[in-house]
Design a protein around this motif. Structure first.
Motif, PDB file in Angstrom:
ATOM      1  N   ALA A   1      56.416  21.714  -5.675  1.00  0.00           N
ATOM      2  CA  ALA A   1      56.925  20.872  -4.596  1.00  0.00           C
ATOM      3  C   ALA A   1      57.164  21.700  -3.341  1.00  0.00           C
ATOM      4  CB  ALA A   1      58.216  20.181  -5.040  1.00  0.00           C
ATOM      5  N   ALA A   2      57.764  22.878  -3.501  1.00  0.00           N
ATOM      6  CA  ALA A   2      58.068  23.730  -2.358  1.00  0.00           C
ATOM      7  C   ALA A   2      56.791  24.212  -1.672  1.00  0.00           C
ATOM      8  CB  ALA A   2      58.910  24.913  -2.808  1.00  0.00           C
ATOM      9  N   ALA A   3      55.831  24.681  -2.469  1.00  0.00           N
ATOM     10  CA  ALA A   3      54.596  25.209  -1.890  1.00  0.00           C
ATOM     11  C   ALA A   3      53.837  24.140  -1.120  1.00  0.00           C
ATOM     12  CB  ALA A   3      53.719  25.796  -2.998  1.00  0.00           C
ATOM     13  N   LYS A   4      53.803  22.925  -1.640  1.00  0.00           N
ATOM     14  CA  LYS A   4      53.108  21.826  -0.963  1.00  0.00           C
ATOM     15  C   LYS A   4      53.750  21.508   0.386  1.00  0.00           C
ATOM     16  CE  LYS A   4      49.758  20.035  -3.602  1.00  0.00           C
ATOM     17  NZ  LYS A   4      48.403  19.684  -3.096  1.00  0.00           N
ATOM     18  N   LEU A   5      55.061  21.726   0.476  1.00  0.00           N
ATOM     19  CA  LEU A   5      55.790  21.442   1.718  1.00  0.00           C
ATOM     20  C   LEU A   5      55.953  22.690   2.582  1.00  0.00           C
ATOM     21  CD1 LEU A   5      58.538  19.084   0.263  1.00  0.00           C
ATOM     22  CD2 LEU A   5      56.566  18.414   1.659  1.00  0.00           C
ATOM     23  N   HIS A   6      55.361  23.810   2.144  1.00  0.00           N
ATOM     24  CA  HIS A   6      55.352  25.067   2.896  1.00  0.00           C
ATOM     25  C   HIS A   6      56.731  25.714   3.007  1.00  0.00           C
ATOM     26  CE1 HIS A   6      51.266  23.937   3.789  1.00  0.00           C
ATOM     27  NE2 HIS A   6      51.681  22.829   4.382  1.00  0.00           N
TER      28      HIS A   6
ATOM     29  N   ALA B   1      58.521  14.806  -8.045  1.00  0.00           N
ATOM     30  CA  ALA B   1      58.836  13.785  -7.040  1.00  0.00           C
ATOM     31  C   ALA B   1      60.275  13.905  -6.559  1.00  0.00           C
ATOM     32  CB  ALA B   1      58.579  12.396  -7.622  1.00  0.00           C
ATOM     33  N   GLU B   2      61.208  14.120  -7.501  1.00  0.00           N
ATOM     34  CA  GLU B   2      62.615  14.204  -7.122  1.00  0.00           C
ATOM     35  C   GLU B   2      62.928  15.473  -6.340  1.00  0.00           C
ATOM     36  OE1 GLU B   2      64.933  11.840  -7.452  1.00  0.00           O
ATOM     37  OE2 GLU B   2      63.281  10.583  -8.162  1.00  0.00           O
ATOM     38  N   ILE B   3      62.327  16.589  -6.739  1.00  0.00           N
ATOM     39  CA  ILE B   3      62.552  17.839  -6.012  1.00  0.00           C
ATOM     40  C   ILE B   3      61.957  17.743  -4.608  1.00  0.00           C
ATOM     41  CG2 ILE B   3      61.994  20.300  -5.931  1.00  0.00           C
ATOM     42  CD1 ILE B   3      62.123  20.266  -9.007  1.00  0.00           C
ATOM     43  N   GLU B   4      60.787  17.149  -4.489  1.00  0.00           N
ATOM     44  CA  GLU B   4      60.191  16.964  -3.163  1.00  0.00           C
ATOM     45  C   GLU B   4      61.116  16.158  -2.263  1.00  0.00           C
ATOM     46  OE1 GLU B   4      55.772  15.960  -1.861  1.00  0.00           O
ATOM     47  OE2 GLU B   4      56.844  14.148  -2.507  1.00  0.00           O
ATOM     48  N   ARG B   5      61.701  15.107  -2.804  1.00  0.00           N
ATOM     49  CA  ARG B   5      62.629  14.290  -2.025  1.00  0.00           C
ATOM     50  C   ARG B   5      63.835  15.117  -1.574  1.00  0.00           C
ATOM     51  NH1 ARG B   5      63.229  10.594  -5.507  1.00  0.00           N
ATOM     52  NH2 ARG B   5      61.597   9.235  -4.688  1.00  0.00           N
ATOM     53  N   ALA B   6      64.361  15.932  -2.467  1.00  0.00           N
ATOM     54  CA  ALA B   6      65.517  16.759  -2.138  1.00  0.00           C
ATOM     55  C   ALA B   6      65.165  17.814  -1.096  1.00  0.00           C
ATOM     56  CB  ALA B   6      66.059  17.421  -3.402  1.00  0.00           C
ATOM     57  N   LEU B   7      63.985  18.393  -1.199  1.00  0.00           N
ATOM     58  CA  LEU B   7      63.574  19.410  -0.231  1.00  0.00           C
ATOM     59  C   LEU B   7      63.422  18.824   1.164  1.00  0.00           C
ATOM     60  CD1 LEU B   7      60.914  21.383  -2.324  1.00  0.00           C
ATOM     61  CD2 LEU B   7      63.247  22.071  -1.801  1.00  0.00           C
ATOM     62  N   LEU B   8      62.858  17.642   1.250  1.00  0.00           N
ATOM     63  CA  LEU B   8      62.702  16.992   2.547  1.00  0.00           C
ATOM     64  C   LEU B   8      64.061  16.645   3.157  1.00  0.00           C
ATOM     65  CD1 LEU B   8      59.670  14.673   1.737  1.00  0.00           C
ATOM     66  CD2 LEU B   8      59.678  16.631   3.292  1.00  0.00           C
ATOM     67  N   GLU B   9      65.019  16.324   2.294  1.00  0.00           N
ATOM     68  CA  GLU B   9      66.354  15.975   2.787  1.00  0.00           C
ATOM     69  C   GLU B   9      67.109  17.204   3.269  1.00  0.00           C
ATOM     70  OE1 GLU B   9      70.596  14.148   1.121  1.00  0.00           O
ATOM     71  OE2 GLU B   9      68.770  14.006  -0.104  1.00  0.00           O
ATOM     72  N   HIS B  10      67.032  18.315   2.524  1.00  0.00           N
ATOM     73  CA  HIS B  10      67.878  19.469   2.812  1.00  0.00           C
ATOM     74  C   HIS B  10      67.185  20.582   3.608  1.00  0.00           C
ATOM     75  CE1 HIS B  10      71.112  17.949   0.305  1.00  0.00           C
ATOM     76  NE2 HIS B  10      70.226  17.677  -0.635  1.00  0.00           N
ATOM     77  N   GLU B  11      65.846  20.599   3.618  1.00  0.00           N
ATOM     78  CA  GLU B  11      65.083  21.595   4.356  1.00  0.00           C
ATOM     79  C   GLU B  11      65.618  23.022   4.140  1.00  0.00           C
ATOM     80  OE1 GLU B  11      64.836  20.490   8.435  1.00  0.00           O
ATOM     81  OE2 GLU B  11      63.557  18.741   8.027  1.00  0.00           O
ATOM     82  N   PRO B  12      65.493  23.537   2.940  1.00  0.00           N
ATOM     83  CA  PRO B  12      66.035  24.876   2.640  1.00  0.00           C
ATOM     84  C   PRO B  12      65.242  25.975   3.326  1.00  0.00           C
ATOM     85  CG  PRO B  12      64.721  24.094   0.811  1.00  0.00           C
ATOM     86  CD  PRO B  12      64.815  22.946   1.773  1.00  0.00           C
ATOM     87  N   ASP B  13      65.887  27.129   3.448  1.00  0.00           N
ATOM     88  CA  ASP B  13      65.191  28.311   3.967  1.00  0.00           C
ATOM     89  C   ASP B  13      64.206  28.853   2.940  1.00  0.00           C
ATOM     90  OD1 ASP B  13      66.797  28.389   6.353  1.00  0.00           O
ATOM     91  OD2 ASP B  13      68.416  29.163   5.105  1.00  0.00           O
TER      92      ASP B  13
ATOM     93  N   LEU C   1      52.218  30.490  -6.908  1.00  0.00           N
ATOM     94  CA  LEU C   1      52.781  29.715  -5.802  1.00  0.00           C
ATOM     95  C   LEU C   1      53.904  30.442  -5.071  1.00  0.00           C
ATOM     96  CD1 LEU C   1      52.957  26.289  -7.688  1.00  0.00           C
ATOM     97  CD2 LEU C   1      51.358  26.882  -5.849  1.00  0.00           C
ATOM     98  N   SER C   2      54.281  31.629  -5.548  1.00  0.00           N
ATOM     99  CA  SER C   2      55.448  32.332  -5.013  1.00  0.00           C
ATOM    100  C   SER C   2      55.027  33.487  -4.112  1.00  0.00           C
ATOM    101  CB  SER C   2      56.301  32.878  -6.170  1.00  0.00           C
ATOM    102  OG  SER C   2      56.693  31.830  -7.043  1.00  0.00           O
ATOM    103  N   ASP C   3      55.868  33.775  -3.117  1.00  0.00           N
ATOM    104  CA  ASP C   3      55.614  34.919  -2.245  1.00  0.00           C
ATOM    105  C   ASP C   3      56.596  36.058  -2.498  1.00  0.00           C
ATOM    106  OD1 ASP C   3      57.638  33.144  -0.792  1.00  0.00           O
ATOM    107  OD2 ASP C   3      57.707  34.955   0.429  1.00  0.00           O
TER     108      ASP C   3
END
Length: 308
Positions: A59-64, A30-42, A93-95
Motif C-alpha cells: 500500500a505504501a509503495a503504491k502511494l509513494h 485496502a484498509e491500510i491504503e485508506r489510513a495512509l491517505l488520511e494520515h500522510e505519514p513521513d 518494496l522497501s528503501d
C-alpha cells in the motif's frame, strides 16, 4: 500503527482475523491504503513477514511513501512458505532495510540490493529486545506443569497438513514423552482438530494456547525447546536453551552454525536422538548475534537519520 510525525501516533484496527491469504492481504491492503491517505505519514514502518507486513509495504509503495522493513533479509529458500513470499516482496518494496543478522545482509547483497539505491543495515533483532525487556513480567500458564519439561510447538502447515509428516512427529513426541522427559505442548486448535481428524493419538501434557508472557515463562523454565516455529527458535536462544527444530530448513542459519539449534525435519529417529543429545543443555550468546537487546535503539536512530 502509522507514524505521522515526531509526537503523533495513529492506531487503527483493521479487524481482519481469519480467511485465506488473499482475503486477509486484500482486506488489509485496502484498509491500510485508506489510513495512509488520511494520515500522510513521513514513512511506513513494517515488521517481519506476515500478510499485514506485505499489505503495509505494498500500500505504501503504491502511494509513494517510503518503506522501512524491520527484520529484512532472512531467507528459508522455501517458496512454499507464505512467510518467504511476504519477506521477499516486502524487501523489494522497501528503501530502508533493517536486518537482524549478518546472514540477512548477505542474502540481500546476493539478491543485488548492494547495487540498488537503498540502505541495507545490520541492526539486530527487536525480538530479543522484547524478550529481555519483558522477561521479569512473565507468568506461568494456568494449571499444574511437570518439572523438568520440554517445551514443544506443533502448528506449521508443512507438518500438520501432511498426514505422513504429522504421524511421524506425533510418534516421536509420544516416544520422547514416555522415555526422556515430559512434553508441554500449547496446542493450537487447528492442530488439535487435524490430529483428531487423522485418528492419531498424542500422549503429551497439553495446555491451551498461551499469550506472549506465558510463552516467555515456558521458554525460561523449560529444559529444551522442540519446535516447528520460526520465532521460537530465536526465543529459545535468548533464554540460553538448546533447540531442536522439526523443519527441513531455517532462516536462522547462524543458530545452526554455532550449534544452538539442530534441524531434524520430520524423521522420528532424528527427532528423538536430537532431543536426547540436547536435553538440559544450555547455550551462550557470546557474540551478540541478534544485537544484545539494543536493536530498537539502533533502528530509531536510523529512522531519525532518514528523516522519518
Amino acid at each position: 500503527m502509522i507514524y505521522t510525525g515526531p509526537t503523533q501516533l495513529a492506531l487503527q484496527d483493521l479487524t481482519q482475523h481469519s480467511g485465506s491469504h488473499g482475503q486477509m492481504t486484500g482486506h488489509m491492503l485496502a484498509e491500510i491504503e485508506r489510513a495512509l491517505l488520511e494520515h500522510e505519514p513521513d514513512r511506513v514502518l513494517v515488521y517481519g513477514d506476515t500478510n499485514s507486513t506485505l499489505a503495509g509495504a505494498f500500500a505504501a509503495a503504491k502511494l509513494h511513501f517510503p518503506v522501512a522493513h524491520v527484520a529484512a533479509g532472512p531467507r528459508s529458500f522455501n517458496m512454499r512458505m507464505p512467510e518467504e513470499i511476504n519477506r521477499i516482496l516486502t524487501d523489494q518494496l522497501s528503501d530502508l532495510l533493517l536486518c537482524p543478522t549478518e546472514a540477512a545482509v548477505m542474502n540481500l547483497n546476493n539478491e543485488g540490493f548492494a547495487n540498488r539505491p537503498v540502505l541495507v543495515l545490520q541492526e539486530g533483532d527487536v525480538m530479543q529486545d522484547s524478550a529481555l525487556l519483558l522477561a521479569e513480567q512473565t507468568a506461568a500458564p494456568a494449571g499444574d506443569l511437570p518439572k523438568g519439561f520440554i517445551l514443544a510447538t506443533l502448528y506449521r502447515a508443512e507438518n500438520t497438513d501432511n498426514l505422513e509428516r504429522l504421524a511421524i512427529i506425533v510418534a516421536a513426541l509420544n516416544e520422547i514423552n514416555a522415555i526422556l522427559a515430559l512434553l508441554v505442548l500449547p496446542l493450537h486448535p487447528r492442530t488439535r482438530k487435524l490430529i483428531a481428524q487423522y485418528g492419531l493419538e498424542l500422549n503429551v501434557h497439553f495446555i491451551d494456547p498461551v499469550g506472549y508472557f506465558e510463552m516467555v515463562w515456558l521458554l525460561d523454565h523449560c529444559e529444551l525447546v522442540l519446535n516447528d516455529s520460526g520465532g521460537v527458535q530465536k526465543e529459545a536462544f535468548f533464554f540460553s536453551k538448546a533447540c531442536v527444530t522439526m523443519h527441513d530448513q531455517t532462516e536462522w542459519v547462524e543458530l545452526i552454525e554455532i550449534g544452538a539449534n539442530e534441524l531434524v525435519g520430520a524423521v522420528r529417529k532424528r527427532i528423538v536422538d536430537a532431543v536426547s543429545r540436547n536435553l538440559g543443555r544450555h547455550v551462550q550468546d557470546t557474540e551478540q548475534l541478534y544485537g544484545g537487546g539494543k536493536a530498537a535503539e539502533r533502528i530509531v536512530n536510523e529512522l531519525a537519520k532518514a528523516g522519518a
